[in-house]
Design an enzyme around this catalytic site. Structure first.
Site, PDB file in Angstrom:
ATOM      1  N   ASP A 163      -7.752 -17.241  25.493  1.00  0.00           N
ATOM      2  CA  ASP A 163      -8.853 -17.847  26.231  1.00  0.00           C
ATOM      3  C   ASP A 163      -8.503 -19.243  26.731  1.00  0.00           C
ATOM      4  O   ASP A 163      -8.849 -19.611  27.843  1.00  0.00           O
ATOM      5  CB  ASP A 163     -10.109 -17.905  25.348  1.00  0.00           C
ATOM      6  N   HIS A 180     -10.680   2.259  24.119  1.00  0.00           N
ATOM      7  CA  HIS A 180     -10.470   3.173  22.993  1.00  0.00           C
ATOM      8  C   HIS A 180      -9.062   3.744  22.983  1.00  0.00           C
ATOM      9  O   HIS A 180      -8.454   3.902  21.932  1.00  0.00           O
ATOM     10  CB  HIS A 180     -11.473   4.326  23.065  1.00  0.00           C
ATOM     11  N   GLU A 236     -10.086 -22.814  21.802  1.00  0.00           N
ATOM     12  CA  GLU A 236      -9.840 -21.894  22.921  1.00  0.00           C
ATOM     13  C   GLU A 236     -10.621 -22.291  24.171  1.00  0.00           C
ATOM     14  O   GLU A 236     -10.573 -21.603  25.186  1.00  0.00           O
ATOM     15  CB  GLU A 236     -10.124 -20.444  22.508  1.00  0.00           C
ATOM     16  N   CYS A 248      -3.451 -18.206  17.017  1.00  0.00           N
ATOM     17  CA  CYS A 248      -3.651 -16.767  16.858  1.00  0.00           C
ATOM     18  C   CYS A 248      -3.742 -16.050  18.195  1.00  0.00           C
ATOM     19  O   CYS A 248      -3.972 -14.856  18.258  1.00  0.00           O
ATOM     20  CB  CYS A 248      -4.888 -16.485  16.006  1.00  0.00           C
TER      21      CYS A 248
END
Ligand code: PEP
Ligand code: MG
Length: 586
Positions: free
Chosen positions: A462, A198, A438, A509
């Site tokens: 990944d 967060h 990935e 990406c």
């Protein structure tokens, strides 16, 4: 992580860069005191008074959290307030608080003790989790417990600070991060937390530099210590020497100057000197990023991580909720394209059902989860399709490792289309479909996958961890997590070549697409689309616009002949130094 000395010697701590910017300033050590209270027996006659006290404390806590929610809404917009709503929901949990009231009556103990004990049970279970999301939520639960106890004791929370400071803490919950931001916060630095914590998410949204995952910073600094925080590299320097401060001031200056020079690039295409055009898009998680993405001149959104819609929720958002979010993205970016990735949950991301897995990264993740939950998958696909009627939405599947998965996913897409057609709901019948590459297996069969879809998008975050067998979040092996490992570079070439041979475009990406050191190489390998973190857009565009495609191809060819990561990086660094002497490259 280096922790050479805690004395006046300069010490460099290495953390995770969570929000960009370089800051030099004094520390404010934000220590969350565990509430201090006694276990007290109460008299039967005092039960009503004790229950009344608790009721008031809950009401006060509710009021405080509602105010925080209101503030969050103003500052962050509706999307991110879900994080704060979760705390309110916990406070409204009737089963939990009924149990607390009942225990006060039956055990004749004071409210502080029972609240601490009962909420503590939840907290301990959540803390035992290995899942980053549940751990984050554990801190929220702890926050609620402390708030209620503090209100039972009629104490006030710290939220006002004198002057400007770098907040250092073991951990910051979403509420802490937001509330402290009302002050003049220069930056955040925390022991705990990953890139999706967060603190990381909110500090990016609030545009406050941050470094998380520093392990022990809260034990190594004192109030008012002067420190340097570099939100680009993740370095935090304690007891910096004059020389170090000057070095970082110069780096900050270079960044500012460089960013100022980049401002004029906004409306220019990502095109090489010899007119080879590529697409330069942005990765997005939150709607609040949209304005910034547009200001930065993105060609579109190359990855919308839809799973962030689940942050702070136990259940999947409804079709309607999803539809309004995807529609908002499509409208905001129109006529530019938005690629919505279907929920990529599992791994270190939010779990819907708390199943325990020994190896979550090799487990129930991404498309695997959605194929096991056809109803939820169709709901998401319907929402994406409904938002596609302007024809600027594409859909992309994550964590694909077999051709069968893609075929199955497409069947669900067809089913969703079929349903909408029957209902006379408009959608883009020719919506473009892509898969993320990935998993190494997907890279090996890239040509077969390409026959099924319209585009491939390489997820290096990944792909690198699976190809090199290096956990992307494990410090111990972080030096082996290498974007420029020859195996990675050759693998990338293979994916790009195979995909393009089958007539689909190939993008990227993963974070590597936004690494300036990789830009010329990726361009030369033939990458068609770069989807990058929004603040890197101008820099990447500048690099693309400063080279010839033929030159980039030559550089890529040479890099492919190199045999170690060090050789590749050295070569690319020397290319960059020559071309962009004033570009700050780490
Ligand atoms: C990736 O793996 O490169 C990617 C873009 O997906 P995520 O970082 O969301 O796993
Ligand atoms: Mg991924």
């Amino acid at each position: 992580m280096k922790t050479e000395s805690t004395h006046k010697e300069e010490t460099v701590l290495k953390g995770i860069p969570a929000s960009p910017g370089i800051v030099i300033g004094p520390v404010f050590l934000f220590q969350k005191q565990a509430p201090v209270f006694e276990e007290r027996s109460i008299h039967l006659d005092d039960v009503d008074r004790e229950l009344g006290r608790l009721e008031q404390a809950i009401a006060r806590s509710h009021k405080e959290l509602s105010k925080i929610l209101e503030f969050a809404e103003k500052k962050l917009g509706e999307d991110k307030i879900k994080i704060f709503e979760a705390q309110l929901m916990f406070l409204e949990d009737a089963v939990l608080f009924d149990a607390i009231y009942a225990r006060i009556k039956s055990e004749l103990k004071n409210a502080e003790f029972i609240v601490n004990d009962e909420i503590g049970k939840y907290h301990r279970i959540m803390l035992a989790s290995k899942d980053e999301y549940t751990l984050e939520r554990a801190h929220d639960v702890e926050d609620v417990r402390n708030r209620v106890i503090r209100n039972l004791q009629e104490q006030r929370a710290i939220s006002r600070l004198e002057g400007s400071s770098i907040i250092v803490s073991q951990n910051l919950t979403a509420v802490d991060t937001l509330i402290l931001s009302r002050n003049d916060v220069l930056a955040y630095a925390t022991d705990l937390g990953g890139i999706t914590s967060h603190t990381a998410l909110l500090s990016r949204a609030l545009k406050i530099p941050a470094v998380v995952g520093l392990k022990s910073i809260s034990h190594l600094v004192h109030d008012q210590d002067q420190i340097v925080l570099d939100g680009y590299s993740g370095n935090v320097v304690l007891n910096p020497t004059e020389k170090t401060i000057k070095k970082y001031e110069a780096k900050r200056e270079r960044y500012h100057e460089f960013e100022a020079k980049l401002a004029g690039l906004r409306d220019l295409p990502a095109e090489t000197l010899d007119h080879h055009r590529v697409e330069l898009s942005a990765n997005a998680e939150f709607e609040e990023e949209l304005d910034f993405i547009k200001i930065q001149g993105a060609d579109g959104i190359g990855l919308y991580r839809s799973e962030y819609l689940i942050v702070g929720k136990e259940v999947f958002p409804s079709e309607e909720e999803q539809y309004s979010q995807y529609k908002l993205l499509a409208e905001a970016m129109y006529p530019k394209r938005v690629i919505v990735r279907t929920f990529d949950i599992g791994g270190d991301k939010l779990m819907v059902e708390s199943i325990k897995e020994n190896n979550p990264f090799l487990g129930w993740r991404g498309i695997r989860v959605m194929l096991d939950k056809p109803n939820l998958f169709i709901e998401q696909l319907r929402a994406i399709l409904r938002a596609s009627s302007r024809k600027n939405i594409a859909v992309m599947f994550p964590m694909v490792s077999t051709l069968t998965e893609v075929r199955e996913a497409k069947k669900y897409l067809d089913e969703a289309k079929h349903q909408l057609k029957k209902e006379n709901v408009p959608y883009d019948a020719r919506i473009k479909v892509g898969v993320m590459i990935e998993v190494p297996a997907a890279a090996v069969i890239a040509e077969d996958l390409a026959e099924e879809v319209d585009f491939l998008s390489i997820g290096t975050n990944d792909l690198i961890q699976y190809l090199l067998a290096v956990d992307r979040g494990n410090d111990v092996v972080s030096s082996l997590y290498q974007e420029f490992n020859p195996a990675v570079v050759r693998f990338l070439r293979r994916i790009i070549e195979r995909g393009k041979k089958k007539g689909v475009w190939v993008g990227m990406c993963g974070e590597m697409a936004g690494d300036p050191l990789a830009t010329i190489l990726l361009l030369g390998l033939g990458l068609d689309e770069f989807s990058v973190v929004p603040n890197m857009l101008p820099e990447i565009k500048k690099i693309i616009r400063s080279v010839k495609f033929t030159e980039a191809q030559k550089i890529a060819k040479y890099v492919l002949s190199l045999k170690t990561e060090a050789e590749i990086k050295d070569h690319l660094r020397s290319v960059m130094k020559k071309k962009f002497p004033d570009m700050p490259i780490d």
